[in-house]
Write a protein that holds these residues in place. Structure first.
Motif, mmCIF file in Angstrom:
data_model
loop_
_atom_site.group_PDB
_atom_site.id
_atom_site.type_symbol
_atom_site.label_atom_id
_atom_site.label_comp_id
_atom_site.label_asym_id
_atom_site.label_seq_id
_atom_site.Cartn_x
_atom_site.Cartn_y
_atom_site.Cartn_z
ATOM 1 N N PRO A 76 0.805 -1.225 0.000
ATOM 2 C CA PRO A 76 0.000 0.000 0.000
ATOM 3 C C PRO A 76 0.842 1.282 0.000
ATOM 4 N N CYS A 77 2.063 1.171 0.469
ATOM 5 C CA CYS A 77 2.943 2.343 0.501
ATOM 6 C C CYS A 77 3.904 2.387 -0.680
ATOM 7 N N GLN A 103 -0.315 0.486 19.227
ATOM 8 C CA GLN A 103 -0.887 1.684 19.831
ATOM 9 C C GLN A 103 0.155 2.464 20.617
ATOM 10 N N SER A 104 1.326 1.912 20.795
ATOM 11 C CA SER A 104 2.301 2.535 21.684
ATOM 12 C C SER A 104 3.367 3.303 20.906
ATOM 13 N N GLU A 105 3.974 4.205 21.609
ATOM 14 C CA GLU A 105 5.091 4.959 21.045
ATOM 15 C C GLU A 105 6.220 4.002 20.668
ATOM 16 N N GLN A 106 6.459 3.004 21.501
ATOM 17 C CA GLN A 106 7.554 2.064 21.258
ATOM 18 C C GLN A 106 7.357 1.283 19.957
ATOM 19 N N PHE A 107 6.116 0.964 19.606
ATOM 20 C CA PHE A 107 5.859 0.268 18.351
ATOM 21 C C PHE A 107 6.383 1.078 17.169
ATOM 22 N N PHE A 108 6.120 2.374 17.162
ATOM 23 C CA PHE A 108 6.545 3.220 16.043
ATOM 24 C C PHE A 108 8.049 3.457 16.060
ATOM 25 N N ILE A 109 8.631 3.527 17.222
ATOM 26 C CA ILE A 109 10.089 3.642 17.316
ATOM 27 C C ILE A 109 10.738 2.374 16.772
ATOM 28 N N THR A 157 12.999 9.085 4.269
ATOM 29 C CA THR A 157 12.995 7.857 5.075
ATOM 30 C C THR A 157 11.966 6.849 4.586
ATOM 31 N N GLY A 158 10.904 7.297 3.950
ATOM 32 C CA GLY A 158 9.847 6.405 3.498
ATOM 33 C C GLY A 158 8.981 5.875 4.633
ATOM 34 N N LEU A 159 9.030 6.518 5.781
ATOM 35 C CA LEU A 159 8.279 6.039 6.939
ATOM 36 C C LEU A 159 6.914 6.698 7.112
ATOM 37 N N ARG A 165 -0.407 4.422 8.231
ATOM 38 C CA ARG A 165 -1.243 3.217 8.133
ATOM 39 C C ARG A 165 -1.470 2.558 9.481
ATOM 40 N N PHE A 166 -0.458 2.602 10.356
ATOM 41 C CA PHE A 166 -0.549 1.876 11.623
ATOM 42 C C PHE A 166 -0.942 2.733 12.814
ATOM 43 N N CYS A 167 -1.040 4.043 12.629
ATOM 44 C CA CYS A 167 -1.323 4.885 13.796
ATOM 45 C C CYS A 167 -2.757 4.678 14.284
#
Length: 181
Positions: A76-77, A103-109, A157-159, A165-167
């Protein structure tokens, strides 16, 4: 590790055949000759399964990597349209195969760290102006607490797409690029 046909035949002769003079355990017997074709097929079957051991997930797959890409469909990206090495394609497909939102900050980090990028997430506190009045938002709203400022090193970065999508659905994202400052 797969067994040879001779090992399978000997195992059938020694361990699975009943005892007694009619059931010869010799590898030169007619019974051994009868079991040899079955042993060859079983050995080939075990070798085929052993060869597919790394194909169980896209993380190490080489033979079935195109099949994983077809099952997952286009990214999708658009990350699969890039010129990726086999290792990069394995990592991308595996992240799509087993990944999910967090759902956590750590997931995105961790998501950024998997792409070798270090990010920081800030949560702005709502501004309070003037004298507080019970039940009235003076300068901000409670929904201002649902804004995340994602600090990325640059726009390359392409992030942005994977993070969006995941937020969490009630969260508004703002991207801040440190090289633009």
């Amino acid at each position: 590790m797969s067994r040879t046909a001779a090992e399978i035949r000997d195992e059938l002769l020694m361990q699975l055949m009943p005892s007694g003079w009619a059931w010869s355990k010799s590898t030169q017997s007619n019974l051994a000759a009868l079991l040899t074709p079955f042993s060859i097929m079983a050995s080939q079957f075990e070798a085929d399964i052993d060869a597919l051991r790394n194909e169980i997930s896209p993380a190490k797959s080489t033979l079935l990597l195109a099949d994983y890409a077809e099952v997952l469909g286009p990214d999708p990206c658009g990350r699969d349209l890039l010129d990726l090495t086999t290792a990069e394609m394995q990592a991308l497909l595996n992240s799509r195969w087993v990944g999910g939102g967090g759902q956590s900050e750590q997931f995105f980090i961790d998501l950024a760290q998997a792409a070798d990028v270090t990010i920081a997430i800030d949560y702005p506190e709502p501004a309070i102006c003037g004298e507080a009045v019970c039940g009235v938002d003076v300068c901000s709203q409670d929904t201002d607490r649902l804004i995340w400022i994602i600090n990325l090193p640059n726009k390359n970065t392409g992030l942005e797409c994977p993070i969006q999508r995941f937020c969490p659905p009630d969260t508004a994202l703002v991207f801040n690029y440190t090289d633009a400052a």
